[in-house]
Design an enzyme around this catalytic site. Structure first.
Site, mmCIF file in Angstrom:
data_model
loop_
_atom_site.group_PDB
_atom_site.id
_atom_site.type_symbol
_atom_site.label_atom_id
_atom_site.label_comp_id
_atom_site.label_asym_id
_atom_site.label_seq_id
_atom_site.Cartn_x
_atom_site.Cartn_y
_atom_site.Cartn_z
ATOM 1 N N ARG A 34 0.874 -1.174 0.000
ATOM 2 C CA ARG A 34 0.000 0.000 0.000
ATOM 3 C C ARG A 34 0.904 1.216 0.000
ATOM 4 N NH1 ARG A 34 -5.457 -0.278 1.871
ATOM 5 N NH2 ARG A 34 -5.264 1.971 2.007
ATOM 6 N N HIS A 132 -14.747 -0.312 -3.415
ATOM 7 C CA HIS A 132 -14.868 -0.410 -1.953
ATOM 8 C C HIS A 132 -15.960 0.506 -1.445
ATOM 9 C CE1 HIS A 132 -10.748 -1.179 -3.209
ATOM 10 N NE2 HIS A 132 -10.661 -2.031 -2.199
ATOM 11 N N LYS A 158 -12.386 -7.115 -7.820
ATOM 12 C CA LYS A 158 -12.360 -7.053 -6.348
ATOM 13 C C LYS A 158 -13.468 -6.138 -5.843
ATOM 14 C CE LYS A 158 -9.962 -5.539 -2.261
ATOM 15 N NZ LYS A 158 -9.020 -4.585 -1.697
ATOM 16 N N SER A 253 -14.313 -14.221 23.032
ATOM 17 C CA SER A 253 -14.678 -15.597 23.383
ATOM 18 C C SER A 253 -13.477 -16.529 23.242
ATOM 19 C CB SER A 253 -15.805 -16.080 22.461
ATOM 20 O OG SER A 253 -15.999 -17.460 22.657
ATOM 21 N N THR A 305 -24.333 -17.866 23.095
ATOM 22 C CA THR A 305 -24.117 -17.264 24.402
ATOM 23 C C THR A 305 -24.938 -15.992 24.534
ATOM 24 O OG1 THR A 305 -22.403 -16.543 25.943
ATOM 25 C CG2 THR A 305 -21.964 -16.117 23.637
ATOM 26 N N LYS A 309 -29.394 -16.955 24.230
ATOM 27 C CA LYS A 309 -29.718 -18.323 24.668
ATOM 28 C C LYS A 309 -31.219 -18.613 24.602
ATOM 29 C CE LYS A 309 -25.663 -19.258 27.477
ATOM 30 N NZ LYS A 309 -25.164 -19.812 28.730
ATOM 31 N N ASP A 350 -24.437 -26.674 29.497
ATOM 32 C CA ASP A 350 -23.897 -26.068 30.727
ATOM 33 C C ASP A 350 -24.185 -26.919 31.960
ATOM 34 O OD1 ASP A 350 -22.645 -23.819 29.759
ATOM 35 O OD2 ASP A 350 -24.417 -22.535 29.926
ATOM 36 N N GLY A 381 -28.429 -16.871 35.081
ATOM 37 C CA GLY A 381 -28.482 -17.890 34.036
ATOM 38 C C GLY A 381 -27.693 -19.147 34.375
ATOM 39 N N ALA A 382 -26.461 -18.974 34.874
ATOM 40 C CA ALA A 382 -25.623 -20.142 35.184
ATOM 41 C C ALA A 382 -26.251 -20.940 36.321
ATOM 42 C CB ALA A 382 -24.209 -19.689 35.544
ATOM 43 N N ASN A 401 -29.273 -15.922 47.221
ATOM 44 C CA ASN A 401 -29.132 -14.848 46.241
ATOM 45 C C ASN A 401 -29.339 -13.481 46.868
ATOM 46 O OD1 ASN A 401 -28.545 -14.171 43.514
ATOM 47 N ND2 ASN A 401 -30.664 -13.495 43.290
ATOM 48 N N TYR A 474 -14.115 -18.812 35.541
ATOM 49 C CA TYR A 474 -12.885 -19.417 35.008
ATOM 50 C C TYR A 474 -11.810 -18.389 34.672
ATOM 51 C CZ TYR A 474 -15.232 -18.319 30.583
ATOM 52 O OH TYR A 474 -15.864 -17.678 29.559
ATOM 53 N N GLN A 502 -18.454 -28.105 28.923
ATOM 54 C CA GLN A 502 -19.602 -27.689 28.103
ATOM 55 C C GLN A 502 -19.181 -27.623 26.634
ATOM 56 O OE1 GLN A 502 -20.099 -24.544 26.470
ATOM 57 N NE2 GLN A 502 -18.074 -23.821 27.079
HETATM 58 P P1 NAP Z 1 -26.236 -13.481 35.586
HETATM 59 O O1 NAP Z 1 -27.355 -14.154 34.896
HETATM 60 O O2 NAP Z 1 -26.011 -12.033 35.382
HETATM 61 O O3 NAP Z 1 -26.416 -13.730 37.166
HETATM 62 C C1 NAP Z 1 -25.546 -13.154 38.095
HETATM 63 C C2 NAP Z 1 -25.914 -13.576 39.501
HETATM 64 O O4 NAP Z 1 -24.909 -13.080 40.376
HETATM 65 C C3 NAP Z 1 -27.251 -13.021 39.969
HETATM 66 O O5 NAP Z 1 -27.858 -13.957 40.797
HETATM 67 C C4 NAP Z 1 -26.834 -11.794 40.779
HETATM 68 O O6 NAP Z 1 -27.692 -11.485 41.823
HETATM 69 C C5 NAP Z 1 -25.515 -12.240 41.368
HETATM 70 N N1 NAP Z 1 -24.650 -11.099 41.636
HETATM 71 C C6 NAP Z 1 -24.121 -10.270 40.716
HETATM 72 N N2 NAP Z 1 -23.360 -9.345 41.313
HETATM 73 C C7 NAP Z 1 -23.451 -9.577 42.650
HETATM 74 C C8 NAP Z 1 -22.884 -8.951 43.788
HETATM 75 N N3 NAP Z 1 -22.093 -7.889 43.680
HETATM 76 N N4 NAP Z 1 -23.152 -9.474 44.996
HETATM 77 C C9 NAP Z 1 -23.956 -10.554 45.113
HETATM 78 N N5 NAP Z 1 -24.527 -11.194 44.069
HETATM 79 C C10 NAP Z 1 -24.261 -10.705 42.846
HETATM 80 O O7 NAP Z 1 -24.843 -14.160 35.239
HETATM 81 P P2 NAP Z 1 -24.605 -15.704 34.830
HETATM 82 O O8 NAP Z 1 -24.674 -15.846 33.351
HETATM 83 O O9 NAP Z 1 -25.434 -16.586 35.666
HETATM 84 O O10 NAP Z 1 -23.058 -15.879 35.196
HETATM 85 C C11 NAP Z 1 -22.650 -15.900 36.552
HETATM 86 C C12 NAP Z 1 -21.227 -16.430 36.660
HETATM 87 O O11 NAP Z 1 -21.155 -17.747 36.159
HETATM 88 C C13 NAP Z 1 -20.217 -15.621 35.880
HETATM 89 O O12 NAP Z 1 -19.243 -15.159 36.749
HETATM 90 C C14 NAP Z 1 -19.594 -16.573 34.894
HETATM 91 O O13 NAP Z 1 -18.182 -16.472 34.917
HETATM 92 C C15 NAP Z 1 -19.964 -17.928 35.427
HETATM 93 N N6 NAP Z 1 -20.206 -18.878 34.320
HETATM 94 C C16 NAP Z 1 -19.282 -19.833 34.093
HETATM 95 C C17 NAP Z 1 -19.466 -20.737 33.076
HETATM 96 C C18 NAP Z 1 -18.428 -21.792 32.849
HETATM 97 O O14 NAP Z 1 -18.501 -22.483 31.837
HETATM 98 N N7 NAP Z 1 -17.501 -21.989 33.748
HETATM 99 C C19 NAP Z 1 -20.603 -20.674 32.268
HETATM 100 C C20 NAP Z 1 -21.551 -19.676 32.530
HETATM 101 C C21 NAP Z 1 -21.336 -18.771 33.559
HETATM 102 P P3 NAP Z 1 -29.042 -10.638 41.629
HETATM 103 O O15 NAP Z 1 -30.088 -11.611 41.191
HETATM 104 O O16 NAP Z 1 -29.292 -10.036 42.952
HETATM 105 O O17 NAP Z 1 -28.736 -9.599 40.565
#
Ligand code: NAP
Length: 532
Positions: A34, A132, A158, A253, A305, A309, A350, A381-382, A401, A474, A502
């Protein structure tokens, strides 16, 4: 065969030649010089072409076409002339259709230095006519393509434009496939990456890469290293099966390095790409449906993700596909599989991954979970996936919670039989008498690595030797929670095990082969440690 070209912005002869030598070492087959800024000493262009260790493309992209050359057209013509003067000629010259159509003088000058049916001199330089659009898809794309293809001097067509969605890539593939002349069709930007990686699958004349991430000459160019090693460039062919991670964002990711390394390890003809899709169902449906419909794309599956989901379940339901019953109950799926007969399958890997991480860590079978008292911290979610899996195997789960109402809802959704699920306030965690603790909150996740859901003062009350502590986080691999638990003599399980498992379950669904778990673990560790 599609060539791998590295694009180098020339600032000096030495810099450009050194970068080309490095690109050749890394596996580039062509170099694009270029020369947008290399305009002061045109006589050096002959040396640049002659001394280049790789066959070259000469490009001087004006700002009105998305480049950085801001001089006049007369000077630009002189640059092309000088570049074509040496004994050794450039393999290609890239000239913009707009300028070529606009000026008869420009066409005449370019006609002197490229090979074409009326050429009387001796040059074998081929003309790339290019077009382009850095804003989006040009509305007159068909006319541009026709004009380039119709030019007798044009040997390569191109076209490049800014992708607005994953669907743009499919149009690029169609253009390559239907073109009568060798063609380069590339989409710029994050959503255009598939057009760059899969150019070889559809027989494009070349794809461009950058020597490193700081020197890209167009938005979305991968590095040579990424193209060759992460995206398996050398093994891509017309039959290569396509997989990806759908989400928003997906740029960071870790799934692409893991799955592609897995494909390498078992010699599977596939490639796994990031697939960013805008966070709404309309975009999800439009992108995924069109990718699935294109027969010779061989799009066979995806990890799905946040925030898609739930969209995956809705999409597969609407398409008449099959949904794993527990994924339906959880209300979220993370895996799309297109089976051999074309039927779609949505599943959730998961919960199974989390159950296996716990069971392997404890040296027990899933059936041994029955009656175990397990504290799940978090109700997002987890947690939902993990609670559903534990309840299915008859465990007694206490959901702690911050927002009690969410814990209540989760307990209501999965309270058995067979399992028992009860809600609890997070503050009550220090009174827990569970044997297994699972953190499903982001507390302790990078960059907040000093946080923990169980403060040190509460540790001694709830833990003792033999207690199992599983942190789903993780990143980092060793969280504060796990370090504290280890000090107290607990059995510790890292979130990397859930992540790896997973992914392994997805890999098995797509390839019918067990995933190479040790390869997955190694790649995950390399990337997590490498990010520090
Ligand atoms: P999410 O849906 O946002 O849920 C987060 C949860 O954490 C909620 O219950 C929330 O409580 C609570 N929380 C957030 N901040 C908080 C704080 N400061 N004090 C107390 N509670 C708190 O998230 P998610 O998708 O479930 O993911 C949660 C964790 O799982 C992540 O850290 C992620 O790394 C891990 N994960 C790991 C894998 C793996 O393959 N290893 C897969 C998925 C997720 P409230 O309901 O009060 O907001």
């Amino acid at each position: 065969m599609t060539k791998l070209a590295v694009s180098i912005m020339v600032s000096s002869l030495d810099q450009a030649l050194a970068a080309t030598a490095r690109a050749a070492e890394l596996g580039a087959e062509l170099v694009e010089f270029r020369i947008d800024h290399f305009t002061d000493r045109p006589e050096l262009l002959t040396q640049l072409v002659e001394q280049s260790p790789l066959p070259s493309i000469i490009t001087c992209r004006p700002f009105w076409e998305g480049g950085t050359y801001d001089g006049d057209e007369q000077t630009r013509m002189n640059l092309f002339e000088h570049a074509g003067m040496g004994a050794l000629k450039p393999a290609y010259m890239d000239v913009e259709l707009a300028g070529y159509q606009r000026s008869a003088e420009f066409r005449q000058k370019i006609g002197r230095v490229v090979d074409h049916p009326g050429q009387v001199g001796s040059t074998d330089t081929a003309l790339i006519l290019s077009s382009h659009d850095v804003e989006g898809r040009p509305i007159d794309m068909d006319q541009r393509l026709e004009a380039m293809a119709a030019s007798a001097a044009c040997r390569v067509v191109k076209i490049a434009w800014q992708a607005r969605s994953l669907r743009d890539n499919l149009e690029a593939f169609e253009i390559i496939r239907s073109s009568q002349k060798p063609t380069i069709a590339l989409c710029m930007g994050e959503q255009g990456l598939p057009s760059r990686v899969l150019a070889k699958k559809f027989g494009a004349m070349l794809t461009f890469a950058t020597i490193d991430s700081h020197h890209a000459t167009a938005a979305g160019q991968p590095t040579i290293e990424q193209l060759k090693h992460l995206y398996r460039w050398d093994s891509i062919c017309a039959d290569t099966q396509i997989f990806g991670v759908i989400g928003h964002p997906v740029g960071h990711s870790l799934s692409p390095p893991i799955h592609n390394a897995g494909f390498d390890a078992i010699g599977f003809n596939g490639v796994y790409l990031p697939m960013p899709i805008q966070p709404d169902y309309v975009h999800f449906k439009a992108d995924v449906a069109t990718w699935l419909e294109m027969p010779d794309l061989h799009f066979r599956g995806a990890s799905v993700t946040i925030p898609h989901k739930e969209n995956l379940l809705r999409f597969v339901r609407e398409q008449g596909g099959q949904i794993e019953p527990l994924a339906e109950q959880i209300g979220a799926a993370n895996t799309l599989t297109k089976r051999g007969d074309g039927a779609l399958y949505a599943s959730n890997t998961d919960y199974a991954a989390a159950l296996d991480a716990v069971c392997v860590g404890m040296g027990i079978g899933r059936d041994d979970l029955e009656g175990q008292r397990i504290a799940v911290i978090g109700a997002g979610g987890a947690a939902r996936s993990i609670v559903a899996g534990l309840a299915q195997y008859g465990a007694t789960v206490v959901v702690y919670n911050r927002t009690f109402e969410r814990a209540q809802q989760l307990a209501e959704d999965f309270h058995g039989p067979p399992g028992k699920v009860v809600p609890a306030r997070l503050e009550k965690l220090c009174d827990s008498c569970c044997q297994i603790f699972i953190n499903c909150t982001p507390l302790g996740m990078y960059p907040n690595v000093d946080q923990t859901p169980i403060p040190s003062a509460a540790n001694t009350k709830v833990w003792g030797p033999g207690t199992v502590v599983f942190d789903t986080i993780y990143n980092p691999i060793d969280t504060r929670l796990l370090r504290d638990a280890r000090t107290a003599g607990c059995v510790c399980i890292s979130g990397t095990e859930m992540f790896v498992r997973q992914a392994a379950a997805q890999f098995r669904l797509w390839t019918n082969v067990d995933a190479p778990l040790n390869v997955f673990r190694r790649v995950l560790h390399e990337h997590l440690v490498g990010r520090r």
